[in-house]
Motif scaffolding. Structure first.
Motif, short mmCIF file in Angstrom:
data_model
loop_
_atom_site.label_atom_id
_atom_site.label_comp_id
_atom_site.label_asym_id
_atom_site.label_seq_id
_atom_site.Cartn_x
_atom_site.Cartn_y
_atom_site.Cartn_z
N ASN B 48 0.86 -1.18 0.00
CA ASN B 48 0.00 0.00 0.00
C ASN B 48 0.90 1.22 0.00
O ASN B 48 1.86 1.28 0.76
N ILE B 49 0.58 2.18 -0.84
CA ILE B 49 1.41 3.38 -0.90
C ILE B 49 0.53 4.61 -0.76
O ILE B 49 -0.51 4.71 -1.40
N ALA B 50 0.96 5.52 0.09
CA ALA B 50 0.21 6.75 0.25
C ALA B 50 1.15 7.94 0.14
O ALA B 50 2.27 7.91 0.67
N GLU B 51 0.70 8.96 -0.56
CA GLU B 51 1.47 10.19 -0.59
C GLU B 51 0.79 11.18 0.33
O GLU B 51 -0.40 11.43 0.23
N ARG B 52 1.57 11.70 1.27
CA ARG B 52 1.03 12.69 2.19
C ARG B 52 1.75 14.01 1.94
O ARG B 52 2.60 14.11 1.07
N LYS B 53 1.39 15.02 2.71
CA LYS B 53 1.95 16.36 2.46
C LYS B 53 3.48 16.33 2.55
O LYS B 53 4.17 16.82 1.66
N ASP B 55 5.45 13.42 3.34
CA ASP B 55 6.17 12.16 3.09
C ASP B 55 5.36 11.18 2.24
O ASP B 55 4.19 11.42 1.94
N ILE B 56 6.04 10.12 1.89
CA ILE B 56 5.38 9.01 1.20
C ILE B 56 5.49 7.82 2.15
O ILE B 56 6.55 7.60 2.75
N ALA B 114 7.20 10.62 -5.90
CA ALA B 114 7.85 11.93 -5.76
C ALA B 114 9.27 11.74 -5.23
O ALA B 114 9.54 10.74 -4.58
N PRO B 115 10.16 12.71 -5.50
CA PRO B 115 11.53 12.57 -4.99
C PRO B 115 11.55 12.60 -3.47
O PRO B 115 10.81 13.37 -2.85
N VAL B 116 12.37 11.76 -2.88
CA VAL B 116 12.43 11.70 -1.41
C VAL B 116 13.86 11.93 -0.93
O VAL B 116 14.82 11.79 -1.68
N ASN B 117 13.97 12.26 0.35
CA ASN B 117 15.26 12.47 0.97
C ASN B 117 15.79 11.11 1.46
O ASN B 117 15.36 10.60 2.49
#
Lengths: 131, 148
Positions: B48-53, B55-56, B114-117
Motif C-alpha cells: 500500500n502506498i500513500a502520498e502525504r503532504k 512524506d510518502i 515523488a523525490p524523497v530524501n
C-alpha cells in the motif's frame, strides 16, 4: 476440522446482501492447519491487529475467529494502491469430534494468530502393553 | 499426435504477469493467488502506498516474517523490500490438513511518486506490518504562498 462454508459465504457477501456499502473491508484470512499427534494447530494471517481486537470463540462445534484492524492511513491521504478502509478479518471452522474445546491456546505474534486445539484424551492413540 | 492443451494456463500466465508488473500492482493478485498454479509461486506481499503532504508511506503486509529477515533498499527513486517467510516445522509424523499460507523469499520494487530524501528514510515493523516512511525533498513539498 473443516471450514464452515455456509457462514463463510455470508461473511463474504455480507455487504452486497444488505445493499449498503460497508465501511470496512471484509477479509478471509488464509489459514494453515497442522495436525500433530496430540493437537491441531491453526495459523491465520492477521497482520496489523492489536491483540485486544482479536477474538476467537468456540460455540458448540464451531470455532469463530475475528479481528478488526485500523486502516493503514488517515482518511484524507492521497492513495496510490490501497483502500483506506479499516479491515475486518473473519473465518469460521467446524471442529472435528476429537477436539477438546476446553483446552485451546491462542498466541498472536508477528501478525499471525496461532491457535492450538488439543485432541480429547480418549481420542489419542494408546500404547497397549503386551503381556 | 497428442498435443498438451495449454491455451488457458498460458493466458492466465500472461494476465498474471501483467498484473504482477508494477503498473497494475494491486489488488488483482489477491484473486489470482487462489489458483493452484499461483499458490505455488513465491510469497506475494500486498503493498500500500500513500502520498502525504510531507512524506510518502509504503505499508507492506508481511505476517510471519521476522524483523531480521526483512531488507529495505532505496536507490534512485525505487524502493525495494525483500525478505523471506520461513515455513514452520512440520515433523514427519505430523501432516498439513490445509495450507493456504505461502512461504519463501519475496521481493517487490516500487517506483516512488515523488523525490524523497534518501538520508531520512525510516522503517518500522510491528505485528506483521512493515511501514516505510520516506520524507519528501523540500522542493517538492506543497508551499503556501502568502498573498500580500
Amino acid at each position: 476440522m473443516t471450514e464452515n462454508k455456509k457462514n463463510q459465504e455470508s461473511f463474504e457477501h455480507g455487504d452486497s446482501q444488505n445493499g449498503v456499502k460497508s465501511d470496512v473491508r471484509l477479509i478471509v484470512p488464509p489459514v494453515d492447519i497442522q495436525e500433530t499427534a496430540e493437537s491441531y494447530i491453526l495459523r491465520l494471517d492477521i497482520p496489523g491487529a492489536d491483540k485486544k481486537n482479536i477474538s476467537a470463540q468456540i460455540n458448540d462445534d464451531t470455532l469463530s475467529v475475528s479481528a478488526r484492524v485500523d486502516s493503514y492511513f488517515e482518511k484524507d491521504t492521497a492513495l496510490f494502491y490501497d483502500n483506506s478502509m479499516p479491515m475486518e478479518y473473519r473465518r469460521e471452522f467446524s471442529l472435528a469430534n476429537d477436539v477438546d474445546t476446553t483446552a485451546v491456546n491462542a498466541l498472536y505474534d508477528l501478525g499471525v494468530l496461532t491457535l492450538t486445539l488439543k485432541k480429547k484424551q480418549q481420542c489419542l492413540p494408546k500404547e497397549i502393553e503386551v503381556m | 499426435m497428442v498435443v498438451r492443451y495449454e491455451a488457458v494456463p498460458s493466458v492466465l500466465d500472461a494476465v498474471h504477469d501483467m498484473l504482477e508488473s508494477e503498473t497494475f500492482n494491486m489488488p488483482f493478485p489477491r484473486v489470482f493467488s487462489e489458483w493452484p498454479r499461483f499458490a505455488k509461486a513465491e510469497v506475494f506481499p500486498y503493498l500500500n502506498i500513500a502520498e502525504r503532504k510531507d512524506d510518502i508511506q509504503v505499508v507492506m503486509e508481511i505476517p510471519g516474517v521476522s524483523k531480521e529477515d526483512v531488507k529495505v533498499h532505496y536507490h534512485d527513486g525505487v524502493l525495494t523490500i525483500s525478505g523471506e517467510r520461513k515455513s514452520p516445522e512440520v515433523k514427519a509424523e505430523e501432516r498439513m490438513l490445509r495450507q493456504e499460507i505461502t512461504y519463501g523469499p519475496f521481493s517487490r520494487s516500487v517506483e516512488l511518486p515523488a523525490p524523497v530524501n534518501a538520508e531520512k528514510i525510516s522503517a518500522e515493523y510491528t505485528n506483521g506490518i512493515l511501514r516505510v516512511i520516506l520524507p519528501k525533498l523540500e522542493e517538492v513539498k506543497p508551499k503556501e504562498i502568502v498573498v500580500r
